[in-house]
Design a protein around this motif. Sequence first.
Motif, PDB file in Angstrom:
ATOM      1  N   ASP A   1      -2.439   2.688  -8.172  1.00 37.63           N
ATOM      2  CA  ASP A   1      -3.866   3.003  -8.203  1.00 37.63           C
ATOM      3  C   ASP A   1      -4.240   3.766  -6.933  1.00 37.63           C
ATOM      4  N   ALA A   2      -5.067   4.785  -7.071  1.00 29.24           N
ATOM      5  CA  ALA A   2      -5.513   5.550  -5.902  1.00 29.24           C
ATOM      6  C   ALA A   2      -6.239   4.663  -4.900  1.00 29.24           C
ATOM      7  N   ALA A   3      -6.824   3.560  -5.376  1.00 29.00           N
ATOM      8  CA  ALA A   3      -7.534   2.654  -4.467  1.00 29.00           C
ATOM      9  C   ALA A   3      -6.596   2.037  -3.439  1.00 29.00           C
ATOM     10  N   SER A   4      -5.298   1.984  -3.758  1.00 27.38           N
ATOM     11  CA  SER A   4      -4.327   1.395  -2.821  1.00 27.38           C
ATOM     12  C   SER A   4      -3.814   2.410  -1.814  1.00 27.38           C
ATOM     13  N   ALA A   5      -4.220   3.673  -1.963  1.00 27.79           N
ATOM     14  CA  ALA A   5      -3.660   4.748  -1.146  1.00 27.79           C
ATOM     15  C   ALA A   5      -4.477   4.987   0.117  1.00 27.79           C
ATOM     16  N   ILE A   6      -3.764   5.343   1.169  1.00 24.04           N
ATOM     17  CA  ILE A   6      -4.359   5.734   2.446  1.00 24.04           C
ATOM     18  C   ILE A   6      -3.909   7.165   2.733  1.00 24.04           C
TER      19      ILE A   6
ATOM     20  N   ARG B   1       0.853  -1.186   0.000  1.00 21.32           N
ATOM     21  CA  ARG B   1       0.000   0.000   0.000  1.00 21.32           C
ATOM     22  C   ARG B   1       0.892   1.239   0.000  1.00 21.32           C
ATOM     23  N   ILE B   2       0.298   2.389  -0.230  1.00 22.50           N
ATOM     24  CA  ILE B   2       0.992   3.661  -0.095  1.00 22.50           C
ATOM     25  C   ILE B   2       0.180   4.542   0.834  1.00 22.50           C
ATOM     26  N   ALA B   3       0.859   5.122   1.832  1.00 23.82           N
ATOM     27  CA  ALA B   3       0.191   5.984   2.805  1.00 23.82           C
ATOM     28  C   ALA B   3       0.744   7.396   2.704  1.00 23.82           C
ATOM     29  N   PHE B   4      -0.168   8.372   2.764  1.00 27.84           N
ATOM     30  CA  PHE B   4       0.191   9.785   2.778  1.00 27.84           C
ATOM     31  C   PHE B   4      -0.182  10.340   4.149  1.00 27.84           C
ATOM     32  N   VAL B   5       0.829  10.849   4.870  1.00 29.25           N
ATOM     33  CA  VAL B   5       0.639  11.267   6.259  1.00 29.25           C
ATOM     34  C   VAL B   5       0.907  12.763   6.388  1.00 29.25           C
ATOM     35  N   ASP B   6      -0.089  13.488   6.823  1.00 29.32           N
ATOM     36  CA  ASP B   6       0.063  14.905   7.123  1.00 29.32           C
ATOM     37  C   ASP B   6       1.054  15.068   8.276  1.00 29.32           C
ATOM     38  N   VAL B   7       1.593  16.276   8.440  1.00 31.25           N
ATOM     39  CA  VAL B   7       2.556  16.524   9.524  1.00 31.25           C
ATOM     40  C   VAL B   7       1.869  17.155  10.728  1.00 31.25           C
ATOM     41  N   ASP B   8       1.488  18.426  10.619  1.00 31.39           N
ATOM     42  CA  ASP B   8       0.973  19.153  11.784  1.00 31.39           C
ATOM     43  C   ASP B   8      -0.429  18.679  12.159  1.00 31.39           C
ATOM     44  N   GLY B   9      -0.570  18.220  13.392  1.00 32.51           N
ATOM     45  CA  GLY B   9      -1.851  17.715  13.861  1.00 32.51           C
ATOM     46  C   GLY B   9      -2.083  16.255  13.544  1.00 32.51           C
TER      47      GLY B   9
ATOM     48  N   ASP C   1      -2.371  10.128  20.849  1.00 37.71           N
ATOM     49  CA  ASP C   1      -2.989   8.899  21.363  1.00 37.71           C
ATOM     50  C   ASP C   1      -2.894   7.787  20.322  1.00 37.71           C
ATOM     51  N   ASP C   2      -1.708   7.719  19.695  1.00 37.27           N
ATOM     52  CA  ASP C   2      -1.393   6.625  18.760  1.00 37.27           C
ATOM     53  C   ASP C   2      -2.265   6.633  17.507  1.00 37.27           C
ATOM     54  N   GLY C   3      -2.675   7.830  17.054  1.00 36.20           N
ATOM     55  CA  GLY C   3      -3.567   7.910  15.905  1.00 36.20           C
ATOM     56  C   GLY C   3      -2.999   7.296  14.643  1.00 36.20           C
ATOM     57  N   VAL C   4      -1.737   7.602  14.311  1.00 38.36           N
ATOM     58  CA  VAL C   4      -1.122   7.040  13.109  1.00 38.36           C
ATOM     59  C   VAL C   4      -0.924   5.540  13.274  1.00 38.36           C
ATOM     60  N   TRP C   5      -0.431   5.121  14.420  1.00 43.19           N
ATOM     61  CA  TRP C   5      -0.226   3.689  14.689  1.00 43.19           C
ATOM     62  C   TRP C   5      -1.536   2.912  14.525  1.00 43.19           C
ATOM     63  N   ASN C   6      -2.588   3.405  15.139  1.00 42.03           N
ATOM     64  CA  ASN C   6      -3.864   2.684  15.083  1.00 42.03           C
ATOM     65  C   ASN C   6      -4.415   2.613  13.661  1.00 42.03           C
ATOM     66  N   ALA C   7      -4.232   3.685  12.883  1.00 41.91           N
ATOM     67  CA  ALA C   7      -4.695   3.676  11.492  1.00 41.91           C
ATOM     68  C   ALA C   7      -3.900   2.665  10.667  1.00 41.91           C
ATOM     69  N   PHE C   8      -2.585   2.656  10.832  1.00 37.53           N
ATOM     70  CA  PHE C   8      -1.745   1.709  10.098  1.00 37.53           C
ATOM     71  C   PHE C   8      -2.074   0.271  10.506  1.00 37.53           C
ATOM     72  N   ARG C   9      -2.292   0.077  11.789  1.00 37.29           N
ATOM     73  CA  ARG C   9      -2.590  -1.271  12.289  1.00 37.29           C
ATOM     74  C   ARG C   9      -3.912  -1.781  11.717  1.00 37.29           C
ATOM     75  N   ARG C  10      -4.886  -0.902  11.719  1.00 33.61           N
ATOM     76  CA  ARG C  10      -6.219  -1.297  11.254  1.00 33.61           C
ATOM     77  C   ARG C  10      -6.196  -1.742   9.794  1.00 33.61           C
ATOM     78  N   HIS C  11      -5.321  -1.125   9.001  1.00 35.75           N
ATOM     79  CA  HIS C  11      -5.294  -1.430   7.576  1.00 35.75           C
ATOM     80  C   HIS C  11      -4.144  -2.349   7.171  1.00 35.75           C
ATOM     81  N   GLY C  12      -3.541  -2.989   8.161  1.00 32.16           N
ATOM     82  CA  GLY C  12      -2.591  -4.056   7.874  1.00 32.16           C
ATOM     83  C   GLY C  12      -1.211  -3.617   7.416  1.00 32.16           C
ATOM     84  N   LEU C  13      -0.871  -2.349   7.598  1.00 36.62           N
ATOM     85  CA  LEU C  13       0.479  -1.904   7.224  1.00 36.62           C
ATOM     86  C   LEU C  13       1.506  -2.355   8.250  1.00 36.62           C
ATOM     87  N   ILE C  14       1.057  -2.551   9.481  1.00 37.97           N
ATOM     88  CA  ILE C  14       1.939  -2.998  10.557  1.00 37.97           C
ATOM     89  C   ILE C  14       1.269  -4.136  11.327  1.00 37.97           C
TER      90      ILE C  14
END
Length: 285
Positions: free
Chosen positions: A226-231, A5-13, A272-285
Amino acid sequence: MISPRIAFVDVDGTLIDSGEVIAPSSIEAVRLARQNGHLVYLSTGRASVEIYPAIREIGFDGAVSAGGGFAEVGDDVVISRTMPEDAVARMVAFYEDAGYDFYLQSYDKLYPSPGVRARFATYLEDDKERQGDPRPDLGSVTGADEHPVLKAFADVRPFTFTGIAKSVFLAGDLRAFERVTNALGGDFHVITGTIPHMGRGSGEVTLGGVNKGTTILQLLDLLGLDAASAIGIGDSNNDIEMLQVCGVGIAMGNATAEVKSHADEVTTSVLDDGVWNAFRRHGLI
């Protein structure tokens, strides 16, 4: 075997909070996802030069910066969506006539008006009082010396009208967003609420059609993905188009209600582990 997959992660906030500290789980999530064969890109309103070394050192495959103005793959700039010189001149003339502080973003330089550094110094001091003492389990991304944003804004150089992708305006006038939109909105993309606690007195301006989402689509095309693979994961108004174009758009728990309304789902907050939980939920980690 799980498809990459490919993930795009914002910085601030999203990756860091407004006090510019980061949860260790966010660093671990990015590194583990890449070890597992996934791509992880920054996607930020910051210019490339504003992405602190401590953020870069986490390790990313590239970055979308200046709110979609530029995209990097590794160390190479592969997309540059800058404004025509006459558009920049018109924008600067409006800010100066209105008396607003502002700065221009090119790929590797910032061009602040003289009042920007003092305004940010006040903002950072106020934010420090709001945040209180940082949690001992969190690390700062700014280092111990002078805050890098103050150092960057101390260099007031003559404006250039070439190579500019975005501007940020800062004003005490709560009608600033409406005034900027009325003056520039026909040819520009104007959004507000990107600097915490400044509300409608601040915002950012790119050329019409230039935003994180449209640049991500161009980048995915270059990468053959494909954009469908993007988070996409974000919290602010400049993340909305990103959340819309990615196969899965995820709002942070601390995101605005408007951003959440454009997301497919909501994760926990930035510290509160927002990025971790998102990655975990979608199988990246």
